[in-house]
Design a protein around this motif. Sequence first.
Motif, PDB file in Angstrom:
ATOM      1  N   LEU A   1      -5.065  -7.204   9.417  1.00  0.00           N
ATOM      2  CA  LEU A   1      -3.996  -7.314   8.414  1.00  0.00           C
ATOM      3  C   LEU A   1      -3.853  -8.309   7.480  1.00  0.00           C
ATOM      4  CD1 LEU A   1      -0.976  -5.909  10.668  1.00  0.00           C
ATOM      5  CD2 LEU A   1      -1.716  -4.692   8.938  1.00  0.00           C
ATOM      6  N   VAL A   2      -4.010  -9.649   7.950  1.00  0.00           N
ATOM      7  CA  VAL A   2      -4.142 -10.576   7.137  1.00  0.00           C
ATOM      8  C   VAL A   2      -5.363 -10.817   6.134  1.00  0.00           C
ATOM      9  CG1 VAL A   2      -4.769 -13.314   6.874  1.00  0.00           C
ATOM     10  CG2 VAL A   2      -2.935 -12.173   8.660  1.00  0.00           C
TER      11      VAL A   2
ATOM     12  N   PHE B   1      -8.677 -10.865  -9.477  1.00  0.00           N
ATOM     13  CA  PHE B   1      -9.961 -10.909  -9.933  1.00  0.00           C
ATOM     14  C   PHE B   1     -10.783  -9.418 -10.351  1.00  0.00           C
ATOM     15  CE2 PHE B   1      -9.583 -14.789  -7.377  1.00  0.00           C
ATOM     16  CZ  PHE B   1      -9.339 -15.381  -8.474  1.00  0.00           C
ATOM     17  N   GLY B   2     -10.103  -8.375  -9.955  1.00  0.00           N
ATOM     18  CA  GLY B   2     -10.815  -7.098 -10.297  1.00  0.00           C
ATOM     19  C   GLY B   2     -11.393  -6.412  -8.800  1.00  0.00           C
TER      20      GLY B   2
ATOM     21  N   ALA C   1      -5.092 -10.177   2.241  1.00  0.00           N
ATOM     22  CA  ALA C   1      -5.690 -11.371   1.256  1.00  0.00           C
ATOM     23  C   ALA C   1      -6.719 -10.761   0.526  1.00  0.00           C
ATOM     24  CB  ALA C   1      -6.490 -12.388   2.238  1.00  0.00           C
ATOM     25  N   TRP C   2      -7.546  -9.697   0.799  1.00  0.00           N
ATOM     26  CA  TRP C   2      -8.410  -9.005   0.046  1.00  0.00           C
ATOM     27  C   TRP C   2      -7.711  -8.157  -1.191  1.00  0.00           C
ATOM     28  CZ3 TRP C   2     -12.900  -7.861  -2.018  1.00  0.00           C
ATOM     29  CH2 TRP C   2     -13.087  -6.803  -2.845  1.00  0.00           C
ATOM     30  N   ARG C   3      -6.709  -7.763  -0.921  1.00  0.00           N
ATOM     31  CA  ARG C   3      -5.979  -6.968  -1.745  1.00  0.00           C
ATOM     32  C   ARG C   3      -5.133  -8.009  -3.057  1.00  0.00           C
ATOM     33  NH1 ARG C   3      -4.989  -1.420  -3.192  1.00  0.00           N
ATOM     34  NH2 ARG C   3      -2.785  -1.397  -4.062  1.00  0.00           N
ATOM     35  N   LEU C   4      -4.891  -8.993  -2.481  1.00  0.00           N
ATOM     36  CA  LEU C   4      -4.611 -10.332  -3.445  1.00  0.00           C
ATOM     37  C   LEU C   4      -5.328 -10.576  -4.325  1.00  0.00           C
ATOM     38  CD1 LEU C   4      -1.956 -12.267  -4.346  1.00  0.00           C
ATOM     39  CD2 LEU C   4      -3.223 -13.723  -2.584  1.00  0.00           C
ATOM     40  N   GLN C   5      -6.681 -10.680  -3.888  1.00  0.00           N
ATOM     41  CA  GLN C   5      -7.939 -11.198  -4.536  1.00  0.00           C
ATOM     42  C   GLN C   5      -8.130 -10.033  -5.651  1.00  0.00           C
ATOM     43  OE1 GLN C   5     -10.970 -13.682  -2.632  1.00  0.00           O
ATOM     44  NE2 GLN C   5      -9.191 -13.000  -0.953  1.00  0.00           N
TER      45      GLN C   5
ATOM     46  N   PHE D   1       0.810  -1.217  -0.186  1.00  0.00           N
ATOM     47  CA  PHE D   1      -0.111   0.086   0.170  1.00  0.00           C
ATOM     48  C   PHE D   1       0.926   1.365  -0.009  1.00  0.00           C
ATOM     49  CE2 PHE D   1      -3.008  -3.228   1.869  1.00  0.00           C
ATOM     50  CZ  PHE D   1      -3.988  -2.973   0.907  1.00  0.00           C
ATOM     51  N   ARG D   2       2.130   1.173   0.021  1.00  0.00           N
ATOM     52  CA  ARG D   2       3.169   2.286   0.122  1.00  0.00           C
ATOM     53  C   ARG D   2       2.704   3.072   1.227  1.00  0.00           C
ATOM     54  NH1 ARG D   2       3.875   3.062  -6.355  1.00  0.00           N
ATOM     55  NH2 ARG D   2       4.520   0.704  -6.767  1.00  0.00           N
TER      56      ARG D   2
END
Length: 184
Positions: A76-77, A89-90, A81-85, A63-64
């Motif tokens: 945090l996890v 997937f958008g 995890a959301w950011r990865l998805q 997130f810089r």
Amino acid sequence: MQHRLNFVGLDFWREQSVVAGMKRRAKSVRSADSQNQIEIVSKIEEINSLTLEALRVLWRAEFRCEPPKGLSRDLLVRTLAWRLQEKDFGGHDKATRALLDAYAGGKAAAMHRRLKAGTVLVREYQNTRHTVTIMPDGYLWQDKTYPNLTLIARAITGTNWNGPRFFGLRQGPRKTNEQKATSL
């Protein structure tokens, strides 16, 4: 192969509806095939195995910015995890983003709140308690069904009232400082 994951209260396959609700971006987003899902599951497992300090380092890289101070390891996890998805997937569609922006801005999210059948509204007016039950086909008050709350509010008060406002479901318009000064 359905690899079942349960960690930090996350169940990837059960919570997959989050992915299904994401906006599909053409070309820049890979399809959600099962191999891709397995890769994401393994990345989420890896994120879950990190220490708190390692999660904060990953947050800074992703997130810089610094992670919020009060954010627990669990959040945090989940956020990572959301950011990865989201990357794969958008993100949310336009309507969901608008709804989240309204909540974040403190705007009346009550517009989006729907009362379910069986809900009972209670209002005391001139020392009399009035109860209204929400029915699938209207509103039940004193053994009679009405099509809207405004008619009930009018019957109770004898004057024109906004029904949802009378029963506390909606606030009135906010006055600006100038309007407050002129009404004094």
